[in-house]
Design a protein around this motif. Structure first.
Motif, PDB file in Angstrom:
ATOM      1  N   PRO A 238      -4.653   7.579  -3.785  1.00  9.92           N
ATOM      2  CA  PRO A 238      -5.646   6.683  -4.052  1.00  9.92           C
ATOM      3  C   PRO A 238      -5.949   6.278  -2.096  1.00  9.92           C
ATOM      4  O   PRO A 238      -5.088   5.802  -1.369  1.00  9.92           O
ATOM      5  CB  PRO A 238      -5.612   5.562  -4.627  1.00  9.92           C
ATOM      6  CG  PRO A 238      -4.282   6.282  -5.508  1.00  9.92           C
ATOM      7  CD  PRO A 238      -3.594   7.145  -4.793  1.00  9.92           C
ATOM      8  N   ALA A 239      -7.384   5.504  -2.198  1.00 10.20           N
ATOM      9  CA  ALA A 239      -7.600   5.170  -0.825  1.00 10.20           C
ATOM     10  C   ALA A 239      -7.350   3.597  -0.930  1.00 10.20           C
ATOM     11  O   ALA A 239      -8.140   3.198  -1.768  1.00 10.20           O
ATOM     12  CB  ALA A 239      -9.315   5.548  -0.920  1.00 10.20           C
ATOM     13  N   GLU A 240      -7.369   3.170   0.144  1.00  3.94           N
ATOM     14  CA  GLU A 240      -6.595   1.545   0.290  1.00  3.94           C
ATOM     15  C   GLU A 240      -6.831   0.649   1.098  1.00  3.94           C
ATOM     16  O   GLU A 240      -6.463   0.385   1.790  1.00  3.94           O
ATOM     17  CB  GLU A 240      -5.117   1.380  -0.740  1.00  3.94           C
ATOM     18  CG  GLU A 240      -4.759   1.965  -1.679  1.00  3.94           C
ATOM     19  CD  GLU A 240      -2.988   2.060  -2.060  1.00  3.94           C
ATOM     20  OE1 GLU A 240      -2.666   2.232  -3.656  1.00  3.94           O
ATOM     21  OE2 GLU A 240      -2.341   1.156  -1.461  1.00  3.94           O
ATOM     22  N   HIS A 241      -6.993   2.101   2.124  1.00  5.52           N
ATOM     23  CA  HIS A 241      -6.953   0.941   3.788  1.00  5.52           C
ATOM     24  C   HIS A 241      -8.392   0.247   4.072  1.00  5.52           C
ATOM     25  O   HIS A 241      -9.389   0.219   3.199  1.00  5.52           O
ATOM     26  CB  HIS A 241      -7.964   2.444   4.737  1.00  5.52           C
ATOM     27  CG  HIS A 241      -7.728   2.102   6.388  1.00  5.52           C
ATOM     28  ND1 HIS A 241      -8.222   1.645   7.055  1.00  5.52           N
ATOM     29  CD2 HIS A 241      -6.177   2.212   6.896  1.00  5.52           C
ATOM     30  CE1 HIS A 241      -7.499   1.481   8.089  1.00  5.52           C
ATOM     31  NE2 HIS A 241      -6.859   1.880   8.200  1.00  5.52           N
ATOM     32  N   TYR A 242      -7.819  -0.569   4.808  1.00  3.27           N
ATOM     33  CA  TYR A 242      -9.038  -1.733   4.592  1.00  3.27           C
ATOM     34  C   TYR A 242     -10.063  -1.324   5.604  1.00  3.27           C
ATOM     35  O   TYR A 242     -11.553  -2.704   5.048  1.00  3.27           O
ATOM     36  CB  TYR A 242      -8.579  -3.066   5.494  1.00  3.27           C
ATOM     37  CG  TYR A 242      -7.603  -2.871   7.131  1.00  3.27           C
ATOM     38  CD1 TYR A 242      -8.729  -2.979   7.990  1.00  3.27           C
ATOM     39  CD2 TYR A 242      -6.890  -2.173   7.301  1.00  3.27           C
ATOM     40  CE1 TYR A 242      -8.816  -2.601   8.585  1.00  3.27           C
ATOM     41  CE2 TYR A 242      -6.456  -2.173   8.537  1.00  3.27           C
ATOM     42  CZ  TYR A 242      -7.234  -2.414   9.655  1.00  3.27           C
ATOM     43  OH  TYR A 242      -6.359  -2.178  10.442  1.00  3.27           O
ATOM     44  N   GLU A 243     -10.344  -0.404   6.120  1.00  4.25           N
ATOM     45  CA  GLU A 243     -11.450   0.384   6.703  1.00  4.25           C
ATOM     46  C   GLU A 243     -12.208   1.248   6.555  1.00  4.25           C
ATOM     47  O   GLU A 243     -13.031   1.863   6.996  1.00  4.25           O
ATOM     48  CB  GLU A 243     -10.913   0.709   8.522  1.00  4.25           C
ATOM     49  CG  GLU A 243     -10.553  -0.172   9.361  1.00  4.25           C
ATOM     50  CD  GLU A 243     -10.806   0.070  10.664  1.00  4.25           C
ATOM     51  OE1 GLU A 243     -10.678   1.471  10.895  1.00  4.25           O
ATOM     52  OE2 GLU A 243     -10.130  -1.158  11.866  1.00  4.25           O
ATOM     53  N   ALA A 244     -12.409   1.414   4.744  1.00  2.79           N
ATOM     54  CA  ALA A 244     -12.778   2.149   4.258  1.00  2.79           C
ATOM     55  C   ALA A 244     -12.984   1.808   2.550  1.00  2.79           C
ATOM     56  O   ALA A 244     -12.537   0.752   2.260  1.00  2.79           O
ATOM     57  CB  ALA A 244     -12.469   3.333   3.966  1.00  2.79           C
ATOM     58  N   PRO A 245     -13.696   1.883   2.059  1.00  2.00           N
ATOM     59  CA  PRO A 245     -13.880   1.655   0.361  1.00  2.00           C
ATOM     60  C   PRO A 245     -12.699   2.290   0.033  1.00  2.00           C
ATOM     61  O   PRO A 245     -12.006   3.410   0.429  1.00  2.00           O
ATOM     62  CB  PRO A 245     -15.057   2.577  -0.504  1.00  2.00           C
ATOM     63  CG  PRO A 245     -15.696   2.728   1.208  1.00  2.00           C
ATOM     64  CD  PRO A 245     -15.039   2.666   1.959  1.00  2.00           C
ATOM     65  N   THR A 246     -12.577   1.214  -0.945  1.00  2.00           N
ATOM     66  CA  THR A 246     -11.018   1.743  -1.971  1.00  2.00           C
ATOM     67  C   THR A 246     -11.012   1.559  -2.996  1.00  2.00           C
ATOM     68  O   THR A 246     -12.261   1.780  -4.007  1.00  2.00           O
ATOM     69  CB  THR A 246     -10.218   0.516  -1.677  1.00  2.00           C
ATOM     70  OG1 THR A 246     -10.807  -0.644  -2.277  1.00  2.00           O
ATOM     71  CG2 THR A 246     -10.162   0.147  -0.003  1.00  2.00           C
ATOM     72  N   GLY A 247     -10.658   2.708  -3.500  1.00  2.00           N
ATOM     73  CA  GLY A 247     -10.584   2.645  -4.948  1.00  2.00           C
ATOM     74  C   GLY A 247      -9.752   4.235  -6.011  1.00  2.00           C
ATOM     75  O   GLY A 247      -9.632   4.647  -4.659  1.00  2.00           O
TER      76      GLY A 247
END
Length: 395
Positions: A284-293
């Motif tokens: 899952p995407a969790e990085h603060y510089e990208a959308p997360t989900g």
């Protein structure tokens, strides 16, 4: 894998990120999708060189790390595909870096000696821990495997000068700032990046471990040891993107020092990644510089780096092989087959598993509308080429 590699090479050559497409004047940072991109104006304000092409623009800054990453891809492609044109493109990219870009600082005053400025559009010296780490690692790796290129550019010489600078800067900043909980270079304001995050710190570990294999200097080992201790204190602190960088750094530390404690740390972070992995293979995407989900496949900050780390870890521990193969299969499946030249054969910055298409939102650094040459496409294709060569990044 070979077909995916070929398609990605064709994207590099046909999308406009290299003009001319033989690498003579380097490779741009990324393609930016203009249509429906809520971050495009901030991109233009932040990165002041771009070429518009209607529905997309080429964000033109020539970064040293992106160019080294792409050159290394083309050298690997030449080994896999046995075609001289790929070697020629790699050499053109390296010629650009050493002879035409002005990015390498060859003097001993004013800026860190042997450092590479962030990009050709900057009017100031912007020296980042993560970018310089890739410049150290890739110069040494290319110099070792292609000695004729080392002789031409003096690559190892410049890499070791930069390794000394990276070691002293990293140690100074880490030791000064750990107690203050502020990891910025507030004293000398030379180095940029937050060493409290493996995005910067573990890439410095990777570079200094590689340098240690060339010259076993105590300063290199000191940073590797101290940063490994920090990682062992804080495994629950980081999002899965940072865990992927930590995995890369400790796999490199184990490979180049032979110390089993770094393999133990790599397993800790490998297990965290496996615990996050979905049945689809996505992390899952969790990085603060990208959308997360949980439904988003982040190819700028997460799955690209996890792929490199899991490839290296699975080479020494079969426990991680199935997860590596599952993630690699997902990456190959989602490669963009759109007919447009700006997309065909690439990996965009984000894929939406719910929609089964590229999407999920945009930020000025991350998201589906940013298609990176260095951070995304080159490292993903390294993995494919290295698999075909029966190697990994740290073999």
């Amino acid at each position: 894998m070979k077909n995916a590699l070929l398609k990605n090479l064709n994207w590099f050559e046909n999308s406009g990120v290299m003009l001319p497409n033989d690498g003579l004047w380097g490779v741009a940072e990324r393609v930016a999708v203009v249509k429906n991109n809520e971050a495009i104006e901030k991109m233009y304000a932040s990165f002041v060189a771009w070429t518009p092409h209607g529905d997309y623009s080429i964000i033109e800054q020539r970064r040293a790390d992106c160019n080294f990453e792409t050159a290394y891809l083309y050298l690997l492609a030449a080994e896999v595909l046995k075609e001289q044109k790929y070697t020629d493109i790699a050499v053109n990219l390296l010629d650009f870096l050493y002879h035409r870009s002005g990015l390498l600082w060859r003097n001993e005053d004013q800026y860190p000696y042997g450092s590479w400025n962030w990009s050709h559009i900057k009017r100031s010296s912007d020296v980042y821990f993560d970018d310089e780490a890739w410049c150290v690692f890739l110069q040494l790796e290319i110099a070792k495997r292609y000695p004729e290129l080392d002789k031409k550019y003096d690559m190892k010489h410049w890499a070791m000068i930069l390794a000394d600078q990276l070691a002293s800067g990293s140690l100074r900043v880490m030791r000064a700032c750990r107690e203050q909980k502020n990891w910025a270079d507030t004293e000398k304001k030379i180095w940029l990046g937050n060493l409290s995050l493996p995005h910067w710190g573990s890439l410095a570990v990777m570079a200094l471990a590689r340098a240690y294999a060339e010259e076993p200097k105590q300063e290199y080992l000191d940073f590797i040891k101290e940063y490994d201790a920090y990682l062992n204190e804080n495994p629950a602190k980081f999002n899965v993107s940072e865990c992927s960088y930590a995995l890369i750094g400790d796999c490199a530390a184990y490979r180049y020092t032979g110390d089993e404690k770094y393999l133990a740390t790599a397993r800790i972070y490998g297990d965290i990644i496996l615990g996050k992995m979905k049945e689809s293979g996505n992390i899952p995407a969790e990085h603060y510089e990208a959308p997360t989900g949980e439904h988003l496949v982040d190819t700028i900050y997460t799955v690209n780096w996890a792929l490199i780390g899991l490839q290296a870890l699975s080479a020494v521990d079969a426990k991680y092989t199935a997860a590596y193969e599952k993630l690699k299969a997902l990456i190959i499946r989602i490669q963009d087959n759109s007919p447009e030249v700006q997309f065909n054969g690439c990996w965009r910055g984000m894929f939406d598993m719910n929609q089964n298409s590229w999407g999920g939102g945009d930020r000025f650094e991350g998201g589906a509308g940013s298609i990176y040459t260095g951070w995304t496409n080159a490292p993903i294709s390294w993995v494919l080429a290295l698999d075909l060569l029966k190697r990994n990044l740290f073999s």
